[in-house]
Motif scaffolding. Structure first.
Motif, mmCIF file in Angstrom:
data_model
loop_
_atom_site.group_PDB
_atom_site.id
_atom_site.type_symbol
_atom_site.label_atom_id
_atom_site.label_comp_id
_atom_site.label_asym_id
_atom_site.label_seq_id
_atom_site.Cartn_x
_atom_site.Cartn_y
_atom_site.Cartn_z
ATOM 1 N N VAL A 254 29.688 65.058 41.349
ATOM 2 C CA VAL A 254 30.062 63.706 41.774
ATOM 3 C C VAL A 254 31.576 63.535 41.897
ATOM 4 O O VAL A 254 32.058 62.440 42.118
ATOM 5 N N ILE A 255 32.322 64.621 41.738
ATOM 6 C CA ILE A 255 33.777 64.535 41.894
ATOM 7 C C ILE A 255 34.179 65.318 43.140
ATOM 8 O O ILE A 255 33.943 66.518 43.235
ATOM 9 N N SER A 256 34.760 64.604 44.091
ATOM 10 C CA SER A 256 35.277 65.259 45.288
ATOM 11 C C SER A 256 36.771 65.459 45.122
ATOM 12 O O SER A 256 37.395 64.864 44.241
ATOM 13 N N GLY A 257 37.348 66.315 45.984
ATOM 14 C CA GLY A 257 38.780 66.548 45.808
ATOM 15 C C GLY A 257 39.385 67.351 46.932
ATOM 16 O O GLY A 257 38.704 67.783 47.863
ATOM 17 N N PHE A 258 40.695 67.534 46.823
ATOM 18 C CA PHE A 258 41.410 68.317 47.825
ATOM 19 C C PHE A 258 42.673 68.910 47.224
ATOM 20 O O PHE A 258 43.094 68.523 46.130
ATOM 21 N N GLN A 259 43.235 69.852 47.939
ATOM 22 C CA GLN A 259 44.507 70.446 47.542
ATOM 23 C C GLN A 259 45.617 69.698 48.256
ATOM 24 O O GLN A 259 45.520 69.419 49.452
ATOM 25 N N LEU A 260 46.658 69.353 47.512
ATOM 26 C CA LEU A 260 47.800 68.632 48.080
ATOM 27 C C LEU A 260 49.029 69.528 47.984
ATOM 28 O O LEU A 260 49.506 69.812 46.885
ATOM 29 N N GLU A 261 49.511 70.000 49.135
ATOM 30 C CA GLU A 261 50.676 70.886 49.201
ATOM 31 C C GLU A 261 51.878 70.071 49.654
ATOM 32 O O GLU A 261 51.874 69.473 50.734
ATOM 33 N N CYS A 262 52.917 70.088 48.849
ATOM 34 C CA CYS A 262 54.097 69.260 49.147
ATOM 35 C C CYS A 262 55.287 70.113 49.557
ATOM 36 O O CYS A 262 55.560 71.135 48.933
ATOM 37 N N PRO A 263 56.021 69.672 50.596
ATOM 38 C CA PRO A 263 57.228 70.393 50.970
ATOM 39 C C PRO A 263 58.320 70.231 49.911
ATOM 40 O O PRO A 263 58.272 69.282 49.117
ATOM 41 N N GLY A 264 59.274 71.172 49.901
ATOM 42 C CA GLY A 264 60.352 71.114 48.920
ATOM 43 C C GLY A 264 61.391 70.062 49.251
ATOM 44 O O GLY A 264 61.647 69.143 48.469
ATOM 45 N N LYS A 265 61.950 70.198 50.422
ATOM 46 C CA LYS A 265 63.125 69.416 50.802
ATOM 47 C C LYS A 265 62.906 67.901 50.722
ATOM 48 O O LYS A 265 63.750 67.170 50.237
ATOM 49 N N SER A 266 61.745 67.425 51.198
ATOM 50 C CA SER A 266 61.542 65.979 51.284
ATOM 51 C C SER A 266 60.752 65.398 50.110
ATOM 52 O O SER A 266 60.640 64.190 49.984
#
Ligand SMILES: [Zn+2]
Length: 299
Positions: A254-266
């Motif tokens: 019952v838990i959905s999800g995703f991977q969140l990849e963040c850029p360095g500079k901003s």
């Protein structure tokens, strides 16, 4: 002989059960650690679980350097996770569940199967088990208190496009398909459970006006997928790894999800940027959880 087996199974049950049962002694916002202080768990009171496997800085000599696989850390994602906790507490008076690996990726990779993650070090294997045990504990608490939840695995990428990359377990190529084609991939995604039986289509959930990408994009953080960038085109793109497969709902739950990849500079590389990102993230994730019924309507 039978009795021996019963005793063994009971022993196994009691050895494993503390890892998967909600722990009511934990206090939201008060960190707990494993014995070596390699893994930190900040218990929460929201149906949101965030893990940061690649931002650690500790390099104990007692754990040999890993030899194979990706060894490069996702700089400052530990600090970004902490900034997100602070922003939630300031803006909502609530805390998400946050699990941080403080070991450097050179020592342990908590987003891989244990063999590649620890490469034979018992001490690293123990830390890996603690990391995943804390996530299981957070999941049990969220399910017990809310019945459903959202999981986000927080990372940092070094790609030249300064976009958030949201990984739902669909490849770059799959996302290049039409909405109709994407709709047929719902059951291959870490968002399967959240998408099933909803008014909006699966493609809309990933890149429509109420997608997570849209909600971050409108707050000044370009995102893929989103209405503006429905797929990554020819650019490099991360679509989700071990943790997203394990803790999203592709294989059930019952838990959905995703991977969140963040850029360095901003996003990651200065305190000011991390604070601005965290503020937008809190607003976006709350809107997202309300829009998609992860939170009760009264919240
Ligand atoms: Zn990473």
């Amino acid at each position: 002989m039978d009795r021996v087996w019963i005793v063994l199974w009971l022993g196994l049950f009691f050895a494993v059960s503390p890892l998967i049962v909600a722990d009511d002694t934990l206090v939201a916002g008060r960190s707990v650690f494993d014995e070596n202080r390699y893994i930190e768990y900040i218990p929460g009171d929201l149906p949101l679980i965030i893990s940061a496997p690649h931002g650690g800085r500790l390099k104990p000599a007692s754990i040999p350097d890993r030899k194979k696989g990706v060894l490069l850390a996702d700089g400052a994602t530990d600090l970004l996770a902490m900034e997100i906790v602070t922003a939630f507490q300031q803006q909502m008076g609530k805390t998400p569940h946050v699990i941080i690996c403080h070991l450097k990726r050179l020592k342990l990779d908590c987003n891989r199967e244990i063999e590649e993650a620890a490469q034979g070090s018992g001490e690293a294997e123990l830390a890996w088990r603690e990391f995943h045990g804390f996530i299981e504990q957070a999941r049990a608490t969220v399910i017990k208190n809310n019945g459903a939840g959202l999981y986000i695995d927080l990372h940092g990428h070094g790609h030249p496009e300064l976009r958030l990359e949201l990984g739902y377990l669909l490849s770059k190529k799959q996302l290049q398909g039409s909405d109709q084609e994407v709709n047929r991939l719902e059951n291959r995604s870490s968002m399967r459970e959240l998408s099933e039986g909803r008014k909006i289509s699966f493609a809309e959930l990933l890149r429509g006006d109420l997608s997570f990408g849209a909600l971050m994009q409108k707050r000044g953080f370009p995102s893929v997928p989103s209405p503006k960038f429905p797929h990554a085109g020819e650019a490099k793109y991360f679509n989700g790894g071990y943790n997203t497969r394990r803790y999203g709902s592709r294989d059930g739950g019952v838990i959905s999800g995703f991977q969140l990849e963040c850029p360095g500079k901003s996003v990651r590389n200065s305190k000011k940027n991390r604070q601005a990102f965290a503020k937008a993230f809190v607003a976006a994730v709350m809107e997202y959880m309300k829009s998609h019924q992860v939170l009760g309507q009264e919240e």
